[in-house]
Design a protein around this motif. Structure first.
Motif, PDB file in Angstrom:
ATOM      1  N   LEU A 369       0.806  -1.217   0.000  1.00 53.14           N
ATOM      2  CA  LEU A 369       0.000   0.000   0.000  1.00 53.14           C
ATOM      3  C   LEU A 369       0.844   1.274   0.000  1.00 53.14           C
ATOM      4  O   LEU A 369       0.301   2.370  -0.076  1.00 53.14           O
ATOM      5  N   GLY A 370       2.153   1.126   0.110  1.00 51.28           N
ATOM      6  CA  GLY A 370       3.030   2.283   0.053  1.00 51.28           C
ATOM      7  C   GLY A 370       3.106   3.085   1.327  1.00 51.28           C
ATOM      8  O   GLY A 370       3.375   4.294   1.301  1.00 51.28           O
ATOM      9  N   VAL A 371       2.914   2.413   2.481  1.00 49.77           N
ATOM     10  CA  VAL A 371       2.987   3.113   3.767  1.00 49.77           C
ATOM     11  C   VAL A 371       4.018   2.464   4.691  1.00 49.77           C
ATOM     12  O   VAL A 371       3.966   2.628   5.906  1.00 49.77           O
ATOM     13  N   SER A 372       4.971   1.737   4.125  1.00 51.86           N
ATOM     14  CA  SER A 372       5.949   1.028   4.943  1.00 51.86           C
ATOM     15  C   SER A 372       6.924   1.965   5.637  1.00 51.86           C
ATOM     16  O   SER A 372       7.634   1.557   6.561  1.00 51.86           O
ATOM     17  N   ASP A 373       6.975   3.225   5.209  1.00 48.33           N
ATOM     18  CA  ASP A 373       7.815   4.194   5.911  1.00 48.33           C
ATOM     19  C   ASP A 373       7.199   4.603   7.243  1.00 48.33           C
ATOM     20  O   ASP A 373       7.892   5.138   8.123  1.00 48.33           O
ATOM     21  N   LYS A 374       5.882   4.330   7.424  1.00 48.88           N
ATOM     22  CA  LYS A 374       5.173   4.715   8.637  1.00 48.88           C
ATOM     23  C   LYS A 374       4.684   3.527   9.453  1.00 48.88           C
ATOM     24  O   LYS A 374       4.597   3.598  10.680  1.00 48.88           O
ATOM     25  N   LEU A 375       4.327   2.439   8.769  1.00 47.01           N
ATOM     26  CA  LEU A 375       3.586   1.351   9.407  1.00 47.01           C
ATOM     27  C   LEU A 375       4.176  -0.003   9.042  1.00 47.01           C
ATOM     28  O   LEU A 375       5.037  -0.114   8.189  1.00 47.01           O
ATOM     29  N   GLY A 376       3.679  -1.039   9.727  1.00 48.77           N
ATOM     30  CA  GLY A 376       4.001  -2.409   9.351  1.00 48.77           C
ATOM     31  C   GLY A 376       5.007  -3.108  10.217  1.00 48.77           C
ATOM     32  O   GLY A 376       4.999  -4.338  10.318  1.00 48.77           O
ATOM     33  N   THR A 377       5.910  -2.369  10.849  1.00 44.60           N
ATOM     34  CA  THR A 377       6.897  -2.967  11.744  1.00 44.60           C
ATOM     35  C   THR A 377       7.119  -2.057  12.945  1.00 44.60           C
ATOM     36  O   THR A 377       6.807  -0.859  12.894  1.00 44.60           O
ATOM     37  N   LEU A 378       7.643  -2.641  14.011  1.00 41.85           N
ATOM     38  CA  LEU A 378       7.965  -1.887  15.222  1.00 41.85           C
ATOM     39  C   LEU A 378       9.420  -1.444  15.131  1.00 41.85           C
ATOM     40  O   LEU A 378      10.340  -2.156  15.541  1.00 41.85           O
ATOM     41  N   GLU A 379       9.635  -0.268  14.561  1.00 41.54           N
ATOM     42  CA  GLU A 379      10.980   0.249  14.371  1.00 41.54           C
ATOM     43  C   GLU A 379      11.027   1.732  14.698  1.00 41.54           C
ATOM     44  O   GLU A 379      10.037   2.457  14.506  1.00 41.54           O
ATOM     45  N   ALA A 380      12.176   2.184  15.175  1.00 40.21           N
ATOM     46  CA  ALA A 380      12.351   3.589  15.512  1.00 40.21           C
ATOM     47  C   ALA A 380      12.088   4.461  14.289  1.00 40.21           C
ATOM     48  O   ALA A 380      12.525   4.153  13.176  1.00 40.21           O
ATOM     49  N   GLY A 381      11.341   5.552  14.496  1.00 36.77           N
ATOM     50  CA  GLY A 381      11.018   6.477  13.423  1.00 36.77           C
ATOM     51  C   GLY A 381       9.657   6.251  12.797  1.00 36.77           C
ATOM     52  O   GLY A 381       9.137   7.127  12.111  1.00 36.77           O
TER      53      GLY A 381
END
Length: 432
Positions: A369-381
């Motif tokens: 969906l093109g939102v992997s910069d914000k969502l999908g994993t528990l990562e800093a940022g």
């Protein structure tokens, strides 16, 4: 009869007004520390004793509490013995577009016309839907609101499920355009005296040609003088320049192969197959074409009597083994979207580990969906959109959500269903 229908609709909306949606949570400020839980990062990594820091709606750090010496900060929430996951993502839904399918006045997922790439589903999204509210107690915090009908249905958007209105809900507006691929076979129109069985669709090739012509005309329009406006052609710009996905809803083996040829012939960069029921038969071709797949509900029954009974479950592993990015979808459903964690859990009985299954409803849909910069994993940022469950959230017996956060906001897990549950449990307690 018309008077009775109007009375029913009036009573329906009056009932909704008496049972208002839970008030959206206020913006998160300061810091929150979640400590002690097993963190399922969403990329296959697991931290058994985790320490997660949240500040101003973002994850600022994920650590192993057994080895880090970082001090706890801000509001400390001890979730020892529980499990933390990225918020679950439900693609290919009509959430917020349909309230009760039997009441036409509550449906707004379909637009008149065959070619509607300029129509956006998001503007019809009802953030106060009672169905949307019922997703969160199962851990579903993000969804894709998808239009239906026609050849090109319109544009979908990614939404978060705790909002005042569609503007607040939008995570990514216009993530892609949805195309319903024609069928090479069709059922006979029994009401016109035809055999109700399947027969070849004589218009199949001409239907594809019509789609190709529309794409070609869109290319000509967007590359030429656009002083004369044509909204449908102009709306195809994102598909043509590769900034939007073209979601093609297709199921059968022949049609999937034709879609892959169409992608190459039309030079369309981002194609996502939606449904892809027979995709397991052409796995290598799908992988070679570098397209992603959003499968239909894996709890569905087989389509044909000679299909394996478990075909809907085991095709997931076939695609993953071929290195295809796969997410689990909902076939345009709305209320059943709350079951998506259990769809993922079901795949573990057919070759996937729980961490691989988790990616089907977290990392993979975020990527598609093109939102992997914000969502999908528990990562800093990334956005602090996550859930805490007392047990394994992919199993019905373990999916007991104790905390949920969207952008760091601690959201309500109450719904009209949980309220009714508590009400009648109290009734039976009194009767003892």
């Amino acid at each position: 009869m018309k008077t009775l229908n109007k009375l029913f609709i009036a009573l329906f909306f009056a009932t909704l007004s008496m049972q208002a949606q839970q008030t959206p949570a206020i913006a998160q400020t300061g810091e929150i520390t979640l400590t002690g839980a097993t963190a399922h990062i969403g990329n296959g990594e697991v931290i058994e004793k985790s320490l997660i820091f949240i500040k101003d709606g973002k994850i600022t750090g994920v650590y192993d509490a057994r080895t880090t010496k970082m001090p706890l900060r801000g509001e400390i929430i001890n979730v020892d013995g529980q499990h933390i996951y990225p918020g679950f993502i439900a693609p290919d839904t009509t959430l917020g577009l349909v309230e009760i399918s039997a009441v036409r006045a509550t449906e707004d997922q379909d637009e008149v016309g065959e070619y509607n790439p300029h129509i956006e589903a998001i503007v019809a999204y009802n953030a106060e839907s009672k169905v949307v509210e019922s997703m969160r107690p199962n851990g579903v915090l993000i969804a894709q609101a998808v239009p239906q009908g026609g050849t090109i249905s319109g544009q979908s958007s990614v939404v978060q499920l705790d909002a005042w209105n569609w503007e607040d809900a939008a995570v990514k507006r216009g993530d892609g355009i949805h195309l319903n691929w024609p069928n090479s076979y069709r059922r006979g129109r029994w009401w016109e005296g035809e055999d109700p069985g399947y027969s070849p669709n004589k218009d199949y090739k001409s239907d594809i040609t019509e789609i190709e012509n529309f794409i070609a005309q869109s290319k000509a329009f967007t590359s030429g003088d656009s002083s004369v406006k044509n909204l449908p052609y102009a709306a195809m710009q994102g598909i043509l320049d590769g900034t939007q996905n073209l979601y093609i809803h297709v199921d059968s083996e022949k049609e999937i192969l034709d879609v892959l040829k169409f992608k190459e012939a039309m030079n369309i960069e981002k194609v996502v197959l939606v449904g892809a029921y027979r995709g397991y038969k052409v796995v290598d071709a799908i992988a070679k074409a570098n397209v992603s797949v959003i499968l239909a509900r894996v709890h569905s029954l087989p389509d044909a009597e000679d299909d394996d009974y478990n075909i809907s479950f085991k095709m997931v592993k076939d695609l993953i083994d071929a290195k295809v990015t796969v997410a689990l979808g909902n076939s345009g459903e709305y209320w059943q979207s709350r079951n998506i964690p259990f769809y993922a859990g079901q795949t573990t009985a057919h070759g996937l580990s729980f961490e691989d299954a988790l990616q089907l409803i977290t990392k993979n849909p975020a990527t598609i969906l093109g939102v992997s910069d914000k969502l999908g994993t528990l990562e800093a940022g990334k956005d602090a959109t996550l859930i805490v469950s007392k047990g394994n959230a992919l199993e019905m017996s373990g999916n007991t959500i104790s905390h949920a956060f969207i952008n760091g906001r601690s959201i309500s897990l109450e719904s009209h269903q949980t309220e009714l549950y508590k009400r009648y449990m109290e009734k039976y307690e009194r009767a003892k």
